[in-house]
Design an enzyme around this catalytic site. Structure first.
Site, PDB file in Angstrom:
ATOM      1  N   ASP A   1     -22.184  79.721  75.588  1.00  0.00           N
ATOM      2  CA  ASP A   1     -23.562  79.238  75.339  1.00  0.00           C
ATOM      3  C   ASP A   1     -23.602  77.827  76.167  1.00  0.00           C
ATOM      4  OD1 ASP A   1     -25.967  78.400  73.921  1.00  0.00           O
ATOM      5  OD2 ASP A   1     -25.397  79.759  72.224  1.00  0.00           O
TER       6      ASP A   1
ATOM      7  N   LYS B   1     -15.172  84.691  71.277  1.00  0.00           N
ATOM      8  CA  LYS B   1     -15.940  84.629  72.734  1.00  0.00           C
ATOM      9  C   LYS B   1     -17.096  84.149  72.922  1.00  0.00           C
ATOM     10  CE  LYS B   1     -14.131  89.176  74.218  1.00  0.00           C
ATOM     11  NZ  LYS B   1     -13.334  89.472  72.843  1.00  0.00           N
TER      12      LYS B   1
ATOM     13  N   ASP C   1     -10.904  85.309  68.010  1.00  0.00           N
ATOM     14  CA  ASP C   1     -11.399  85.898  69.263  1.00  0.00           C
ATOM     15  C   ASP C   1     -12.907  85.770  69.088  1.00  0.00           C
ATOM     16  OD1 ASP C   1     -12.223  86.878  71.771  1.00  0.00           O
ATOM     17  OD2 ASP C   1     -11.497  88.895  71.104  1.00  0.00           O
TER      18      ASP C   1
ATOM     19  N   THR D   1     -12.538  93.710  80.138  1.00  0.00           N
ATOM     20  CA  THR D   1     -11.583  94.707  80.445  1.00  0.00           C
ATOM     21  C   THR D   1     -12.446  96.284  80.348  1.00  0.00           C
ATOM     22  OG1 THR D   1     -10.677  94.996  78.156  1.00  0.00           O
ATOM     23  CG2 THR D   1      -9.668  93.926  79.805  1.00  0.00           C
TER      24      THR D   1
ATOM     25  N   LYS E   1      -5.234  89.669  65.826  1.00  0.00           N
ATOM     26  CA  LYS E   1      -6.486  88.840  66.361  1.00  0.00           C
ATOM     27  C   LYS E   1      -7.794  89.248  65.428  1.00  0.00           C
ATOM     28  CE  LYS E   1      -8.849  90.967  69.693  1.00  0.00           C
ATOM     29  NZ  LYS E   1     -10.161  90.982  69.780  1.00  0.00           N
TER      30      LYS E   1
ATOM     31  N   ARG F   1      -7.032  99.818  68.925  1.00  0.00           N
ATOM     32  CA  ARG F   1      -6.960 101.205  68.380  1.00  0.00           C
ATOM     33  C   ARG F   1      -5.739 102.064  68.369  1.00  0.00           C
ATOM     34  NH1 ARG F   1     -12.771 101.450  71.311  1.00  0.00           N
ATOM     35  NH2 ARG F   1     -11.620  99.927  72.438  1.00  0.00           N
TER      36      ARG F   1
HETATM   37  O1  LIG Z   1     -10.810  88.784  74.206  1.00  0.00           O
HETATM   38  C1  LIG Z   1     -10.383  89.951  73.945  1.00  0.00           C
HETATM   39  O2  LIG Z   1      -9.295  89.891  73.094  1.00  0.00           O
HETATM   40  C2  LIG Z   1     -10.686  91.233  74.632  1.00  0.00           C
HETATM   41  C3  LIG Z   1     -11.122  90.857  76.048  1.00  0.00           C
HETATM   42  C4  LIG Z   1     -11.496  91.748  76.815  1.00  0.00           C
HETATM   43  O3  LIG Z   1     -11.743  91.529  78.058  1.00  0.00           O
HETATM   44  N1  LIG Z   1     -11.146  93.011  76.410  1.00  0.00           N
HETATM   45  C5  LIG Z   1     -11.046  93.431  75.143  1.00  0.00           C
HETATM   46  O4  LIG Z   1     -10.892  94.592  74.809  1.00  0.00           O
HETATM   47  N2  LIG Z   1     -10.718  92.271  74.389  1.00  0.00           N
HETATM   48  C6  LIG Z   1     -10.484  92.621  72.893  1.00  0.00           C
HETATM   49  O5  LIG Z   1      -9.417  93.231  72.816  1.00  0.00           O
HETATM   50  C7  LIG Z   1      -9.420  94.404  71.659  1.00  0.00           C
HETATM   51  C8  LIG Z   1      -8.938  95.587  72.400  1.00  0.00           C
HETATM   52  O6  LIG Z   1      -8.900  96.787  71.515  1.00  0.00           O
HETATM   53  P1  LIG Z   1      -8.392  98.158  71.813  1.00  0.00           P
HETATM   54  O7  LIG Z   1      -9.381  98.702  72.968  1.00  0.00           O
HETATM   55  O8  LIG Z   1      -8.897  98.883  70.363  1.00  0.00           O
HETATM   56  O9  LIG Z   1      -6.892  98.018  72.268  1.00  0.00           O
HETATM   57  C9  LIG Z   1     -10.807  94.224  71.077  1.00  0.00           C
HETATM   58  O10 LIG Z   1     -10.709  93.442  70.214  1.00  0.00           O
HETATM   59  C10 LIG Z   1     -11.606  93.410  72.093  1.00  0.00           C
HETATM   60  O11 LIG Z   1     -12.625  92.693  71.503  1.00  0.00           O
END
Ligand SMILES: O=C(O)c1cc(=O)[nH]c(=O)n1[C@@H]1O[C@H](COP(=O)(O)O)[C@@H](O)[C@H]1O
Length: 243
Positions: free
Chosen positions: A69, A66, A64, A128, A37, A220
């Site tokens: 707009d 997001k 991604d 999230t 991603k 992470r």
């Molecule tokens: O669109 C996303 O991927 C995304 C949506 C969401 O609601 N929450 C979310 O954490 N993400 C993405 O998912 C990844 C989560 O990363 P970690 O928290 O490091 O596992 C990040 O790159 C966020 O940008």
């Protein structure tokens, strides 16, 4: 849930690093990873160059960005992004029905014009990192969180999108309501041994898959691990036990 190869195809690793060099180092350190991603941090740093790096290694790409707009602007952004030939692309459901419809059409147009496969357009339901308390008190949304996430997913589905991004805590309900053909992608996934960080609505990889996610997005716990290969292996092993 079957053999390791099948399982690994359902994990998308978030390449949240600052520059191209760090991204390439991780991609090459984890050759088993099929899906990467590219999000706001890396894309802002490298632009589309990183997508070429991934394509030259035959990787699947979740772009991604997001988008959120007015309809004309998100449509333009989706038209452009679709020309890259990526597999998944995100937009916020909160952009609204008109924007979601315009984005869907524009993504098709962009891909057709560039002669590539259109991306699957998926909508963020509710980040999230937002808790039920924050939804009520900071964002002033009067619905219960699961109901709000479901409403956003239904809005995306009615607007012709391919799927939604949701927390693993809501995925079972969304799967039940939106059906098996609606793609459900879950970030906010944490193995029991990993730090939760800024995620608020989390489940383990095995729980998220069992609840109905098509894909898991994990960053992470793998990318900042002392040994990313070992973290990947542990997640993959956890998933082979499901089902
Ligand atoms: O669109 C996303 O991927 C995304 C949506 C969401 O609601 N929450 C979310 O954490 N993400 C993405 O998912 C990844 C989560 O990363 P970690 O928290 O490091 O596992 C990040 O790159 C966020 O940008």
């Amino acid at each position: 849930m079957g053999n390791r190869e099948q399982v690994e195809k359902r994990v998308i690793v978030a390449l949240d690093v600052a520059d191209e060099q760090s991204a390439i180092a991780l991609i090459d350190q984890l050759p088993q990873v099929l899906w990467w991603k590219v999000g706001l941090e890396l894309f802002t740093s490298t632009g589309p160059k990183i997508l070429e790096v991934l394509k030259s290694r035959q990787k699947r790409i979740f772009l991604d960005l997001k988008f959120d707009d007015i309809p004309n602007t998100v449509a333009g952004a989706c038209r452009s992004a679709a020309t890259y030939g990526v597999d998944l692309l995100t937009i916020h459901a909160t952009a609204g029905r008109d924007a979601l419809k315009a984005a869907t059409e524009a993504a098709q147009e962009g891909a057709t014009k560039a002669g590539v496969q259109p991306p699957k357009l998926i909508a963020i339901t509710l980040l999230t990192s937002i808790s039920a308390r924050q939804l009520a008190f900071d964002l002033k949304i009067p619905l219960e969180l699961p109901e709000y996430a479901l409403e956003m997913a239904l809005l995306a589905q009615e607007s012709g999108l391919d799927g939604a991004v949701c927390s693993p805590q809501e995925v079972a309900q969304l799967r039940q309501t939106c059906g098996d053909d609606f793609l459900l992608v879950c970030p906010g996934v944490r193995p029991t041994w990993a730090d939760i960080g800024d995620q608020k609505r989390s489940l383990t990889p095995a729980q998220a898959i069992t609840a109905g996610a098509n894909y898991l997005v994990i960053g992470r716990p793998i990318t900042t691990a002392t040994e990313p290969e070992l973290a990947w292996k542990r997640i993959s092993e956890e998933l082979t036990t499901v089902g």
